[in-house]
Enzyme design. Structure first.
Site, PDB file in Angstrom:
ATOM      1  N   ASN A 109       0.805  -1.229   0.000  1.00 15.62           N
ATOM      2  CA  ASN A 109       0.000   0.000   0.000  1.00 15.62           C
ATOM      3  C   ASN A 109       0.835   1.275   0.000  1.00 15.62           C
ATOM      4  O   ASN A 109       0.337   2.348   0.276  1.00 15.62           O
ATOM      5  CB  ASN A 109      -0.936   0.006   1.212  1.00 15.62           C
ATOM      6  CG  ASN A 109      -1.821  -1.234   1.253  1.00 15.62           C
ATOM      7  OD1 ASN A 109      -1.664  -2.090   2.121  1.00 15.62           O
ATOM      8  ND2 ASN A 109      -2.712  -1.342   0.268  1.00 15.62           N
ATOM      9  N   ILE A 168       0.888   6.823   0.505  1.00 18.46           N
ATOM     10  CA  ILE A 168       0.309   5.714   1.260  1.00 18.46           C
ATOM     11  C   ILE A 168      -1.166   5.580   0.924  1.00 18.46           C
ATOM     12  O   ILE A 168      -1.872   6.593   0.820  1.00 18.46           O
ATOM     13  CB  ILE A 168       0.458   5.951   2.775  1.00 18.46           C
ATOM     14  CG1 ILE A 168       1.932   6.130   3.136  1.00 18.46           C
ATOM     15  CG2 ILE A 168      -0.166   4.816   3.589  1.00 18.46           C
ATOM     16  CD1 ILE A 168       2.144   6.773   4.481  1.00 18.46           C
ATOM     17  N   CYS A 169      -1.602   4.372   0.784  1.00 14.85           N
ATOM     18  CA  CYS A 169      -3.033   4.142   0.605  1.00 14.85           C
ATOM     19  C   CYS A 169      -3.596   3.570   1.885  1.00 14.85           C
ATOM     20  O   CYS A 169      -3.371   2.416   2.220  1.00 14.85           O
ATOM     21  CB  CYS A 169      -3.263   3.182  -0.577  1.00 14.85           C
ATOM     22  SG  CYS A 169      -5.010   2.832  -0.843  1.00 14.85           S
ATOM     23  N   LEU A 170      -4.252   4.447   2.661  1.00 15.65           N
ATOM     24  CA  LEU A 170      -4.830   4.019   3.942  1.00 15.65           C
ATOM     25  C   LEU A 170      -6.138   4.767   4.108  1.00 15.65           C
ATOM     26  O   LEU A 170      -6.169   5.998   3.999  1.00 15.65           O
ATOM     27  CB  LEU A 170      -3.860   4.347   5.089  1.00 15.65           C
ATOM     28  CG  LEU A 170      -4.316   4.000   6.507  1.00 15.65           C
ATOM     29  CD1 LEU A 170      -4.490   2.488   6.656  1.00 15.65           C
ATOM     30  CD2 LEU A 170      -3.326   4.521   7.531  1.00 15.65           C
TER      31      LEU A 170
END
Lengths: 747, 111, 136
Positions: free
Chosen positions: C64, C72-74
C-alpha cells in the site's frame, strides 16, 4: 739686559697710561683726581651690611656723578665693575646669614609671614646693593653692570636658599589666596608679587605656584560640593573661579601685561588648565558619590547634570563605570539586600545614567551585572509584577504613575538607512544595544528572555488577590488588567480576563441563588484551566457546613443545569458567631478552624487525631495551627497533650496553658496558589517527552534549536540556561549524549 | 455551644455535567485532569480554539451516542464533507441528545 | 511526542508547525520488525477537519505504499478520516498497516503479489530499504 727699545716701549706705555689717567691736567693733578674718584666710587658701590647699626654714609650726588665721570673718561669702568662684583661676592655671606636666620625661624613656626618678611628683606638687600642706575646708566657699560649685578645676586641667592624655602613659598602663595598675610590695604598683595618678580622667584617657582592653584581649587570643590547634589554647582564654581582665581592669576601669570587683552592671552594656558582641573575635581567627586547620588534621585538631578557637563570636558567615563560597578557590587548585589531595593536602585540607575549619558553606553555597562544578578534572584519577577499591579506594600513604586503606558518594546534593529542614524559612541562594546526608547517596564521585563514568566506570575498574583478580595470591588484589578494588556498584549492577558469574568459571574450567580434560597455562602466560582493551579486539599467540611455546600450546589445546578460545582473547601474565610454558656464570640477564620469548632459543638473534648479523621486529610501542623487559633481566643484548652476541650465557660488562663502550641502557630500561611517555581519542576518532566520526540525524529540538535522547538510546547517558559542545566542532568542519567554542541538520544 | 455561620466566602470551580465524570464524586476530586474534547483536545472546561471565554460562551454538545464535544468543534466537523454527518468517534449518524435536566445524578449536587 | 513504542513524530522546525517528521518501527513479529522508517507529515490548515498528508521518506516496499513517491493508501487518511484522529492514532494505524497490508487496493502491485512469499518479499524489502542515519 734691557735694550733701549724695550725701555722706550715701557716708557711709551707708561706715558699713555699716565696720560689717560691724568688726562691733560697739569702735573699729576689729573692722576690724583682719578685716584680720589676711584676711591669714592668703589666706596659708594661697596655692598654694605644692612644690619650694621651705623648710619649709612651720606654721599654728595654731584660728587659721585663726577667720580663716575672721571673713571669713565679714564676708561676704568670695566675694572671698577670687576672690583664691584668681587666685593659683592665677598659680602654675600651677609645674605646667606639673613636667609638662614629667617628660615630657621620658619622651620620652627611654619608661619608664611616669616617667608614674606624674608622676601621683602631680600628685596631691601637687593636694592641696597644695586648699582645706582641714575648714576651709571648713561655710560656705555651701565646696563651691563646692572645686568651683571642682577645675575650675580640671584645666582648667589638661589645657591643659599634651603630646600624648606620652596615649601615656604608654597605656603606663602597659598596664604595670598586665602588673604591671610596680605595687608588689608592690598588684598591681592601686589607688593609681594613685585618682590617676587624683582627677585625672579616667579619664574623659578612657576610650577609650584600653579600647584597652589590646583590644590586650592580642589579643596574648594570638595568643601562646597561634597554631598551638595540638589543644586547645580558648576555655575557657582565658575563664578568663584572668575572672582577668586582669575584675579589672583594676574600677578604670577600675567605680570608685565600692559593691558587686559594682553593679560588674557598670557593667562590662557594656565587658565584653561585650572578650569580643566576644576571640572576634573568635580567629576572625580561625583564619580565617587555616584551610588548615593542615584539613591537620592530625583533630588540629585542637578548633580547629574553637572556630571554630564564635566564628562564632556574630562574623559572619565570608564572610571565612572568602574566606580559604580564596584559600589553596586559592594553595596547592592549581595544576599542581604532586598530584591525590591535592588530593583529600585536599578530603576534609579537607569534614570540617572540616561541624564548623564543619553546614548546609554554607560547604562549598558553598569546595568549588565545588576541584570545578571537579578536574573538569579528567585523573587525578582514577583517584585516587578507586584509593582506592575501597584501592589504598593512599601510605598516606593518602581513605576511612576506619570509614565505613559507603552506596549513592551523589543530591542530595535539598527536602521542604517535612517538619515537620523548616528554611530554608536566609541566606548560602546560589541554587545552594546542602544536602548533609546525603552520605558522602565520594558527594560525590567527584558531582564528575562521571555515575558511568559511575567504573565504566569501576573496570573498567580491576580488569582491570590481576587481570592483574598473582601469588598468584592473589582475596579482596581480590572484597571490593572487593562493596563497590563497594553503592556503585554491582549492575548497574554486573556486568562486574566477569564478570571475577572469568573468574579462577576460568581456575583451574578450568587444573586440568583440568594434570591431562590438565601444562603450564608457566597462562593467564588472559578473556571479551571484558567486559574493558576490551586493548592489541592482533600478536606471535608463537617456538619452544617456540608449542608450549606450541598444546598448551594443544588441551587447552582438548577440555575445552570449542565454544570456542577466542585468545592475547594480549604479556601476562603468563614465568619462565625459562637454562642457559649457565658459568652458569645465572633470570629473570622479559615475553613479548617471553622470545621474544628463545629465539631466541638458535637462534643466538648476531642483528640487531635479524632479531629483530623473527621475533616479528611489535613496535615498535623495545619490542624495544630487551627486549634491554636481557638486556644488563643480562649475557646479551647489543651487538656493534655493532643487533647483539647471546649471552654463552655471562660476560664482563667494559667501561665503554662499555651506554650505547647506556640511553635505550631509559627507556621507561615502558605498562599493557596502554587508558586510558579513548583509548577516549573513539574512541567520539565512533561517537556522531556517533547525533547525525546524531537531528537528521535530530527536527529541531533543544538541547544538553540531545542530551545526554539520547545517554545512550541504550550506554556514553555524556560530560559536557555535552564534548558542547558536540564540537558546536562539528562546526560548524567544517560538519556542523551552531546558532541560538538549537538545533542542526541543516548542508546 | 451553638455555631452560627454568618458569612462564608468559599471557593469552588464549575464543571460540565457530562454525565460520566461525576458518578462517584466526592469533594476532593477538584483537581483531576478532566476529559478533553476529542476534536480539539482542549478540556471540556476550557474553550474551543475559536473561543476566548469558557463556559456558557463555549458550550458542549451531547450526542445520543453519549459522545460529548465542544459544540463549535462538532458543528465545524459536521460541516465538512468527510464527516458524512457522523459522530467522529463512532461514525454513527450524529443525533444531538436532549439534555435531561435533573436526571438523577448521584453525588454532590442533587441528593 | 509519543508514548507508544516504535512511533513518534515532531515538527521539523519551529517556524512551520504544519510540517512534521515522524518515525515508525515495524512491530515485532512482522516482516518489518526492527526496521525504522522516516515519514513526513503535512497538516492541512483546517486540521483536524481534514486528514494530514503522510509519505514515507525511507523507501518502503509495501503493497500500500508507492515505492517511488512514498504515498500511502490508507482509508483513514482518505475518506475514513475523522476529526478525532490524532497523530498518534494515525501512526499506530500506519504501524499496523505495515504488518497487515490491504492487498485489495495496492499501490505497489509487485509487493502485493509477493506478500504471500515472505522470503522473497523480505529480499525486495531489504533491497529498497535504507537505514536511518540519525540525522534528518
Amino acid at each position: 739686559m734691557v735694550s733701549n727699545a724695550v725701555r722706550a716701549q715701557v716708557a711709551a706705555k707708561w706715558q699713555e697710561s699716565f696720560t689717560r689717567l691724568n688726562r691733560s691736567e697739569p702735573g699729576i693733578s689729573g692722576l690724583m683726581a682719578f685716584s680720589d674718584a676711584w676711591t669714592l666710587a668703589t666706596e659708594f658701590l661697596k655692598p654694605r651690611d644692612l644690619n650694621d647699626p651705623k648710619p649709612r654714609r651720606q654721599y654728595d650726588n654731584r660728587r659721585v656723578r663726577m667720580a663716575f665721570d672721571t673713571i669713565n673718561k679714564c676708561r676704568r669702568l670695566p675694572v671698577m665693575m670687576e672690583v664691584f662684583l668681587e666685593d659683592l661676592h665677598n659680602s654675600q655671606y651677609l645674605i646667606a646669614r639673613e636667609v638662614e636666620s629667617h628660615m630657621n625661624l620658619y622651620s620652627e613656626t611654619s608661619d608664611p609671614v616669616i617667608v614674606r618678611a624674608l622676601i621683602f628683606r631680600l628685596v631691601e638687600w637687593y636694592n641696597a646693593w644695586s648699582p645706582p642706575a641714575e648714576q651709571i646708566i648713561f655710560y656705555r657699560l651701565g646696563q651691563t653692570i646692572i645686568s651683571a649685578y642682577m645675575l650675580s645676586f640671584q645666582t648667589h641667592l638661589f645657591s643659599v636658599l634651603p630646600a624648606s624655602f620652596a615649601r615656604g613659598v608654597k605656603s606663602l602663595v597659598a596664604a595670598t589666596l586665602l588673604g591671610t598675610v596680605s595687608p588689608p590695604s592690598d588684598q591681592r598683595d601686589s607688593a609681594l608679587w613685585h618682590a617676587f618678580d624683582m627677585l625672579r622667584l616667579v619664574e623659578r617657582y612657576e610650577t609650584l605656584i600653579a600647584s597652589v592653584g590646583y590644590e586650592y581649587i580642589e579643596s574648594h570643590v570638595h568643601e562646597t560640593c561634597a554631598g551638595a547634589w540638589s543644586e547645580p554647582m558648576l555655575p557657582k564654581l565658575r563664578a568663584w573661579m572668575l572672582e577668586k582665581i582669575v584675579p589672583w592669576m594676574i600677578w604670577p601669570f600675567a605680570r608685565g601685561a600692559t593691558n587686559a587683552e594682553e593679560a588674557k592671552t598670557m593667562m590662557q594656558g594656565v587658565g584653561s588648565r585650572f578650569e580643566f582641573h576644576m571640572h576634573k575635581t568635580l567629576c572625580d567627586l561625583r564619580t565617587k558619590e555616584m551610588f548615593d547620588i542615584i539613591v537620592d534621585f530625583p533630588d540629585s538631578v542637578p548633580a547629574l547634570n553637572d556630571l554630564k557637563e564635566c564628562l564632556q570636558r574630562v574623559d572619565q567615563r570608564a572610571e565612572l563605570v568602574q566606580s559604580l560597578r564596584r559600589a553596586n557590587r559592594k553595596r547592592l548585589l549581595h544576599p542581604g539586600a532586598d530584591t525590591k531595593d535592588i530593583l529600585l536602585q536599578y530603576v534609579s540607575t537607569i534614570k540617572c545614567l540616561r541624564i548623564v549619558d543619553p546614548p546609554g553606553v554607560l547604562l549598558f555597562k553598569v546595568a549588565d551585572p545588576i541584570r545578571r544578578y537579578l536574573r538569579y534572584r528567585p523573587d525578582t519577577i514577583r517584585c516587578i509584577v507586584a509593582s506592575l499591579v501597584g501592589d504598593g506594600e512599601s510605598g516606593d513604586s518602581l513605576i511612576d504613575d506619570s509614565e505613559p503606558i507603552h506596549p513592551l518594546q523589543q530591542p530595535e534593529v539598527e536602521n542604517y538607512a535612517d538619515p537620523e542614524w548616528i554611530p554608536e559612541p566609541v566606548d560602546a562594546g560589541p554587545d552594546f544595544r542602544a536602548n533609546k526608547t525603552s520605558d522602565i517596564i520594558s527594560t525590567l521585563v527584558s531582564i528575562y528572555d521571555s515575558k511568559d514568566l511575567f504573565i504566569k506570575e501576573l496570573q498567580v498574583l491576580l488569582a491570590q488577590r481576587l481570592l483574598a478580595l473582601k469588598d468584592g470591588n473589582l475596579d482596581r484589578e480590572r484597571r490593572n488588567v487593562e493596563i497590563l494588556k497594553i503592556r503585554f498584549g491582549e492575548s497574554a492577558l486573556q486568562v486574566c480576563e477569564v478570571m475577572l469574568r469568573d468574579m462577576t459571574d460568581s456575583r451574578r450567580i450568587d444573586q440568583h441563588v440568594q434570591s431562590q434560597k438565601p444562603n450564608v455562602m457566597h462562593p467564588t466560582i472559578i473556571s479551571r484551566h484558567f486559574w493558576p493551579a490551586l493548592e489541592v486539599s482533600d478536606m471535608v467540611m463537617p456538619g452544617q457546613f456540608q449542608d450549606l455546600q450541598e444546598q448551594y450546589a443544588k441551587e447552582f445546578s438548577s440555575f445552570k443545569p449542565d454544570k456542577v460545582l466542585r468545592w475547594h473547601p480549604h479556601l476562603g474565610r468563614i465568619h462565625l458567631e459562637l454562642e457559649l454558656d457565658d459568652r458569645t464570640v465572633e470570629a473570622d477564620v479559615p475553613p479548617l478552624e471553622a470545621a474544628f469548632i463545629e465539631l466541638f459543638s458535637e462534643k466538648n473534648t476531642w483528640t487531635v487525631d479524632e479531629l483530623i479523621t473527621r475533616v479528611g486529610k489535613v496535615t498535623r501542623s495545619a490542624a495544630l495551627k487551627a486549634l491554636g487559633t481557638w486556644v488563643d481566643m480562649r475557646l479551647l484548652k489543651e487538656e493534655s497533650e493532643n487533647v483539647f476541650r471546649l471552654l463552655s465557660v471562660a476560664e482563667d488562663v494559667t501561665e503554662d496553658a499555651t506554650p505547647k502550641l506556640g511553635m505550631a502557630s509559627l507556621r507561615e500561611d502558605l498562599p493557596p496558589v502554587i508558586s510558579v517555581q513548583q509548577q516549573q519542576a513539574e512541567q520539565m518532566r512533561v517537556y522531556w517527552k517533547f525533547i525525546e520526540g524531537m531528537l528521535t525524529n530530527l536527529g541531533s540538535l543544538g541547544l538553540d534549536r531545542i530551545q526554539a522547538m520547545l517554545k512550541l510546547a504550550p506554556g514553555y517558559d524556560r530560559t536557555i540556561e535552564q534548558l542547558a542545566n536540564f540537558m546536562e542532568a539528562a546526560k548524567r542519567e544517560g538519556l542523551v549524549t552531546v558532541k560538538d554542541g549537538l545533542w542526541k538520544l543516548g542508546k | 455551644m451553638k455555631v452560627r455561620v454568618k458569612h462564608w466566602s468559599a471557593v469552588a470551580q464549575w464543571r460540565w455535567n457530562t454525565g460520566n465524570n461525576n458518578n462517584n464524586d466526592n469533594y476532593a476530586a477538584a483537581d483531576d485532569e478532566g476529559d478533553v474534547c476529542g476534536i480539539c483536545r482542549v478540556p471540556y472546561e476550557g474553550c474551543c480554539p475559536t473561543c476566548k471565554m469558557p463556559g456558557d460562551d463555549c458550550p458542549l454538545i451531547w450526542g445520543q451516542c453519549s459522545h460529548v464535544y465542544h459544540m463549535h468543534c462538532l458543528l465545524k466537523w459536521l460541516g465538512t464533507p468527510t464527516s458524512k454527518q457522523q459522530c467522529p468517534m463512532d461514525r454513527r449518524p450524529w443525533v444531538t441528545a436532549e439534555r435531561k435536566v435533573n436526571n438523577n445524578h448521584t453525588g454532590n449536587e442533587a441528593p | 511526542m509519543s508514548s507508544s513504542p516504535g512511533i513518534s513524530a515532531f515538527p521539523k522546525n519551529d517556524s512551520n508547525l504544519f510540517e512534521w517528521a515522524g518515525t515508525i518501527e515495524g512491530a515485532p513479529g512482522t516482516i518489518y520488525a526492527s526496521l525504522a522508517f522516516r515519514i513526513s507529515i503535512s497538516f492541512p490548515s483546517n486540521y483536524p477537519y481534514s486528514a494530514p498528508t503522510i509519505k514515507f521518506e525511507t523507501p518502503c516496499y509495501h503493497p500500500n505504499v508507492d515505492i517511488n513517491g512514498g504515498a500511502i493508501c490508507l482509508d483513514i487518511l482518505q475518506d475514513k478520516w475523522s476529526a478525532v484522529y490524532s497523530v498518534q492514532t494515525v501512526l499506530l494505524s500506519l504501524q499496523s498497516l505495515l504488518g497487515e497490508p490491504n492487498n485489495a487496493s495496492p499501490l505497489n502491485p509487485d509487493a502485493a503479489n509477493l506478500w504471500s512469499n515472505p522470503e522473497a518479499f523480505k529480499v525486495q524489502l531489504m533491497k529498497h530499504y535504507r537505514p536511518l542515519d540519525g540525522s534528518a
